[in-house]
Design a protein around this motif. Structure first.
Motif, PDB file in Angstrom:
ATOM      1  N   GLY A   1      43.272 -25.574  93.214  1.00  0.00           N
ATOM      2  CA  GLY A   1      43.377 -24.183  93.646  1.00  0.00           C
ATOM      3  C   GLY A   1      43.820 -24.065  95.082  1.00  0.00           C
ATOM      4  N   LEU A   2      43.340 -24.965  95.948  1.00  0.00           N
ATOM      5  CA  LEU A   2      43.782 -24.961  97.343  1.00  0.00           C
ATOM      6  C   LEU A   2      45.267 -25.269  97.451  1.00  0.00           C
ATOM      7  CD1 LEU A   2      40.794 -26.780  99.114  1.00  0.00           C
ATOM      8  CD2 LEU A   2      41.512 -24.403  99.435  1.00  0.00           C
ATOM      9  N   VAL A   3      45.717 -26.264  96.677  1.00  0.00           N
ATOM     10  CA  VAL A   3      47.144 -26.601  96.692  1.00  0.00           C
ATOM     11  C   VAL A   3      47.974 -25.431  96.192  1.00  0.00           C
ATOM     12  CG1 VAL A   3      48.893 -28.139  95.742  1.00  0.00           C
ATOM     13  CG2 VAL A   3      46.677 -29.055  96.431  1.00  0.00           C
ATOM     14  N   ALA A   4      47.512 -24.795  95.104  1.00  0.00           N
ATOM     15  CA  ALA A   4      48.249 -23.651  94.555  1.00  0.00           C
ATOM     16  C   ALA A   4      48.252 -22.470  95.521  1.00  0.00           C
ATOM     17  CB  ALA A   4      47.633 -23.232  93.216  1.00  0.00           C
ATOM     18  N   ALA A   5      47.132 -22.256  96.222  1.00  0.00           N
ATOM     19  CA  ALA A   5      47.057 -21.135  97.157  1.00  0.00           C
ATOM     20  C   ALA A   5      47.921 -21.369  98.389  1.00  0.00           C
ATOM     21  CB  ALA A   5      45.604 -20.897  97.563  1.00  0.00           C
TER      22      ALA A   5
ATOM     23  N   SER B   1      46.882 -12.593  96.344  1.00  0.00           N
ATOM     24  CA  SER B   1      45.889 -13.079  97.302  1.00  0.00           C
ATOM     25  C   SER B   1      45.626 -14.561  97.079  1.00  0.00           C
ATOM     26  CB  SER B   1      44.592 -12.280  97.142  1.00  0.00           C
ATOM     27  OG  SER B   1      43.571 -12.827  97.941  1.00  0.00           O
ATOM     28  N   ARG B   2      45.622 -15.320  98.172  1.00  0.00           N
ATOM     29  CA  ARG B   2      45.315 -16.747  98.081  1.00  0.00           C
ATOM     30  C   ARG B   2      43.832 -16.969  97.766  1.00  0.00           C
ATOM     31  NH1 ARG B   2      48.870 -18.922 103.265  1.00  0.00           N
ATOM     32  NH2 ARG B   2      50.913 -18.802 102.212  1.00  0.00           N
ATOM     33  N   ALA B   3      42.973 -16.117  98.325  1.00  0.00           N
ATOM     34  CA  ALA B   3      41.540 -16.241  98.026  1.00  0.00           C
ATOM     35  C   ALA B   3      41.268 -15.980  96.552  1.00  0.00           C
ATOM     36  CB  ALA B   3      40.753 -15.263  98.897  1.00  0.00           C
ATOM     37  N   LYS B   4      41.963 -14.981  95.991  1.00  0.00           N
ATOM     38  CA  LYS B   4      41.791 -14.680  94.573  1.00  0.00           C
ATOM     39  C   LYS B   4      42.264 -15.849  93.712  1.00  0.00           C
ATOM     40  CE  LYS B   4      42.939 -11.162  91.138  1.00  0.00           C
ATOM     41  NZ  LYS B   4      43.696  -9.893  90.898  1.00  0.00           N
ATOM     42  N   THR B   5      43.372 -16.482  94.113  1.00  0.00           N
ATOM     43  CA  THR B   5      43.869 -17.649  93.373  1.00  0.00           C
ATOM     44  C   THR B   5      42.862 -18.786  93.404  1.00  0.00           C
ATOM     45  OG1 THR B   5      46.145 -17.026  93.940  1.00  0.00           O
ATOM     46  CG2 THR B   5      45.767 -19.293  93.214  1.00  0.00           C
TER      47      THR B   5
END
Length: 380
Positions: free
Chosen positions: A45-49, A338-342
């Motif tokens: 998820g961090l990489v995707a965000a 939103s990156r947080a939502k991702t």
């Protein structure tokens, strides 16, 4: 006896209801697996965000101003009753057709060539130019291209499409014959992007239009929304006024011809009048009367065409639809994704998958045993 049956049947309690405490104990015992799976998904998820491309959304609301006449309404009612009042109805383009205009190929092709303002470009460039010369693929897109999409990439290289060549009579300029619409390979990719980037929704109950545009940058998204709005107005106007403009063009050509003819008769009559002031012959009088008759007829036709010309001009302006903007285009200040939502979504999926693995390991043998046939149980 009942107690012995209950002890000998451990599945009775599970069949009567779900043991929540047993599930909680199972999840607690398998917490290591859940934490490992969730941790992996958090990293993904961090990489995707981090590698996610920011997108911006702009919405504008418009109300189409339709021209309506009482005679058209009466004629519609009379036609339903089987009567003809001799009234002509004005041609109206329903707003329900507007989304079809936005999704049409000519509209999107013209929109992709419209100049827009990008942060990386010093001057306004089109979407097609920006995609070829300025935009670089992201990390995730590159990885996906050379991993999952590698077979498709090889197939596209092996079966490279050929450019479509139109026949000579279709390519000739000034030809009035219908011809198919052709697009290049780069334009076809941009058409697929615009299919998701620009959308128009019609509220049938309230009667307003909502144009939604997704873009890569705040200013570029707002600029694209304005261009889409202006192009929609131009296309709707072209559809509505095409017949009226053809009629105006025809009347204007006839008006110019009759005007030139009337002016020629007027000049000839003036010259003949000056020459025949000292002449009293019958031939001179007959020639002057013939010129006066031609000039009178030409002048009458000229006056009538002048009235028709003004009427045609008024009809073109009257039939021109107007899209009243209720909610104007504004530059977005925040991205729509939103990156947080991702990251939260990936973490949630990891937790669900970890719980599923733990519960699956424990309850799968029992589920498998429940579905086994009696013969298999006797063999075991």
């Amino acid at each position: 006896m009942d107690q012995n049956n209950q002890y000998n049947n451990p599945m009775v309690e599970e069949e009567e209801g779900l043991d929540i405490m047993a599930l909680v104990r199972s999840l607690w015992d398998g917490r290591k697996t859940i934490l490992i799976v969730t941790g992996i998904f958090i990293v993904l998820g961090l990489v995707a965000a981090i590698t996610m491309k920011r997108t911006y959304t702009v919405s504008t609301t418009m109300v189409p101003q339709m021209s309506s006449s009482r005679s058209s309404s009466l004629a519609s009612l009379a036609s339903l009753a089987g009567m003809d009042l001799g009234m002509t109805q004005t041609s109206e383009l329903s707003p329900l057709v507007y989304p079809q205009i936005v999704s049409s190929v000519p509209y999107r092709v013209e929109l992709m060539h419209a100049p827009l303002h990008f942060e990386k470009a010093d001057t306004a460039v089109s979407l097609l130019t920006y995609a070829k010369d300025y935009m670089k693929p992201g990390v995730m897109a590159t990885i996906k291209k050379y991993t999952i999409g590698l077979p498709f990439l090889l197939l596209s290289k092996l079966s490279k499409p050929k450019d479509v060549v139109l026949p000579g009579d279709w390519s000739a300029e000034g030809s009035n014959e219908p011809r198919p619409y052709t697009v290049t390979k780069d334009e076809e990719k941009m058409l697929k992007y615009l299919a998701t980037a620009v959308n128009l929704a019609v509220d049938k109950k309230e009667g307003y239009l909502t144009l939604t545009v997704n873009g890569m940058e705040p200013v570029q998204t707002a600029d694209l929304a304005i261009k889409a709005q202006e192009l929609l107005q131009a296309e709707v106007t072209r559809f509505r006024t095409e017949k009226a403009e053809d009629e105006l063009k025809y009347i204007q050509e006839r008006y110019n011809e009759v005007k030139k003819e009337a002016e020629s008769y007027q000049a000839s009559l003036a010259v003949l009048t000056d020459r025949s002031q000292s002449m009293t012959t019958s031939r001179a009088r007959l020639e002057r009367e013939r010129l006066q008759t031609k000039y009178a007829v030409s002048s009458a036709v000229y006056s009538e065409l002048a009235k028709q010309l003004e009427t045609a001009k008024m009809k073109v302006k009257r039939d021109t639809p107007i899209l009243t903007v209720v909610q104007p285009v504004t530059v977005p200040t925040k991205p729509s994704n939103s990156r947080a939502k991702t990251l939260i979504i990936w973490t949630f999926l990891g937790g669900i998958l970890g719980c599923g693995i733990v519960l699956g390991k424990q309850y799968w043998p029992k589920v498998k045993e429940m579905f086994n046939s009696p013969e298999d149980k006797e063999e075991n």
